[in-house]
Design a protein around this motif. Structure first.
Motif, PDB file in Angstrom:
ATOM      1  N   VAL A  78      68.302  55.595  12.336  1.00 20.47           N
ATOM      2  CA  VAL A  78      68.088  56.965  12.718  1.00 20.47           C
ATOM      3  C   VAL A  78      68.926  57.852  11.937  1.00 20.47           C
ATOM      4  O   VAL A  78      68.289  58.672  11.061  1.00 20.47           O
ATOM      5  N   THR A 108      68.149  57.156   8.173  1.00 22.22           N
ATOM      6  CA  THR A 108      66.606  57.490   7.846  1.00 22.22           C
ATOM      7  C   THR A 108      66.700  59.258   7.571  1.00 22.22           C
ATOM      8  O   THR A 108      66.260  59.953   6.725  1.00 22.22           O
ATOM      9  N   ALA A 109      67.562  59.885   8.365  1.00 26.42           N
ATOM     10  CA  ALA A 109      67.898  61.138   8.329  1.00 26.42           C
ATOM     11  C   ALA A 109      68.340  61.652   7.225  1.00 26.42           C
ATOM     12  O   ALA A 109      67.837  62.626   6.548  1.00 26.42           O
ATOM     13  N   TYR A 128      67.852  68.092  10.076  1.00 28.97           N
ATOM     14  CA  TYR A 128      68.742  67.058   9.802  1.00 28.97           C
ATOM     15  C   TYR A 128      69.882  66.848  10.943  1.00 28.97           C
ATOM     16  O   TYR A 128      70.304  65.775  11.317  1.00 28.97           O
ATOM     17  N   ALA A 159      68.425  65.480  14.010  1.00 32.22           N
ATOM     18  CA  ALA A 159      68.201  64.014  13.629  1.00 32.22           C
ATOM     19  C   ALA A 159      69.657  63.261  13.902  1.00 32.22           C
ATOM     20  O   ALA A 159      69.769  62.055  14.549  1.00 32.22           O
ATOM     21  N   GLN A 203      58.988  62.547  13.341  1.00 32.38           N
ATOM     22  CA  GLN A 203      58.813  62.169  12.111  1.00 32.38           C
ATOM     23  C   GLN A 203      60.168  61.082  11.887  1.00 32.38           C
ATOM     24  O   GLN A 203      59.811  59.971  11.181  1.00 32.38           O
ATOM     25  N   VAL A 204      61.241  61.382  12.262  1.00 25.49           N
ATOM     26  CA  VAL A 204      62.326  60.182  12.152  1.00 25.49           C
ATOM     27  C   VAL A 204      62.224  59.033  12.950  1.00 25.49           C
ATOM     28  O   VAL A 204      62.249  57.990  12.409  1.00 25.49           O
TER      29      VAL A 204
END
Ligand SMILES: [Zn+2]
Ligand SMILES: [Zn+2]
Length: 293
Positions: free
Chosen positions: A92, A95-96, A110, A113, A159-160
């Motif tokens: 997680v 990816t962010a 951001y 996340a 999205q994440v």
């Protein structure tokens, strides 16, 4: 030191078929360079985590599949996903980082996340993310209110998590993909996780197989029915191919959504959803310009 310098350069980490196809896209279409570079990093994160995910075990036989098919209910429960919390938190946050670096997340999102990746509630959020969609497909199929599965999740988390959960979910999809009784499934949402398709492939036998946007499962679905609203009136489906014949777009004139497909009938390689998703970014622009979404 000199000895180390003399060693041959290490091959690029993501030296996979997908990665080399992505690099070829970048060479042909320099305007897609950013999208290619971002996805190269994402598939590398995916590959590193997926290598550690065990093949899941969940009960699966023709009778169970037939029952789920009749109820339009996806097969995989959240608790059956082989999730390793440490790995999930890591992917997680990573990816962010990638999305932020390529401008796909703004700073406040951001930070959100990142804190999700550190937070003890991550599993609860992931569970809500998973169940909201896995229950939505079935409730829509039996005509219940779409919000029966709970409130929608924050778009950033969606999205994440869509990217961060993929290494775990695609492992589960491998199990179902091999089952011949998967052909029993006739619904437009995914038999495994209940999500919508976000890509398709036309097989050499001219069947259209939908590809799940969450777990990447593929299943057969009627070629000219819209998987989003089930409109099957051919006069209201606009379908066109790219000049090279490699891709096709199915756009629905009822719900105004569209689906892209890789035409595997004359293809030199199998469909690769990430690669083909990037390669067809110009098609998205064309479809949106025509009023589809
Ligand atoms: Zn799925
Ligand atoms: Zn439609």
């Amino acid at each position: 030191m000199a000895e180390q310098d003399a060693r041959p350069a290490r091959p690029a980490r993501s030296d996979t078929r997908e990665a080399s196809e992505l690099r070829a896209i970048k060479a042909r279409n320099p305007e897609l360079a950013d999208a290619v570079d971002m996805h190269l990093e994402l598939i590398e994160l995916h590959r590193r985590i997926q290598g550690r995910v065990p093949l899941p075990w969940f009960e699966l036989n023709a009778e169970i599949l037939a029952r789920h098919e009749a109820e339009a209910r996806p097969l995989l429960r959240f608790e059956d996903i082989p999730l390793e919390l440490t790995d999930l938190r890591l992917i997680v946050r990573q990816t962010a980082d990638v999305l932020r670096r390529f401008g796909s997340l703004d700073e406040p999102d951001y930070q959100k996340a990142q804190s999700l990746g550190r937070d003890m509630t991550l599993l609860a959020v992931a569970s809500q993310w998973y169940r909201t969609v896995s229950e939505r497909g079935a409730t829509a199929a039996v005509g219940m209110a779409a919000d029966a599965a709970g409130p929608p999740l924050d778009a950033v988390f969606d999205q994440v998590l869509t990217l961060a959960m993929r290494p775990f979910l695609s492992r589960c999809a491998e199990v179902l993909q091999q089952r011949p009784d998967l052909s029993l499934w006739t619904h437009p949402h995914c038999a495994l996780c209940g999500s919508e398709p976000d890509f398709a492939v036309i097989t050499p036998a001219a069947e259209r197989h939908l590809i799940c946007g969450r777990c990447t499962l593929r299943w057969k679905f009627e070629s000219l029915t819209c998987p989003y609203c089930r409109n099957s009136n051919r006069a209201q489906i606009t379908s066109f191919a790219t000049p090279d014949g490699q891709y096709r777009v199915y756009a629905c004139d009822v719900c105004h959504r569209y689906l892209k497909a890789y035409d595997g009938r004359r293809a030199s390689r199998p469909v690769m959803p990430v690669v083909d998703g990037v390669a067809t970014l110009p098609l998205d622009a064309a479809a949106i310009q025509r009023g589809y979404q």
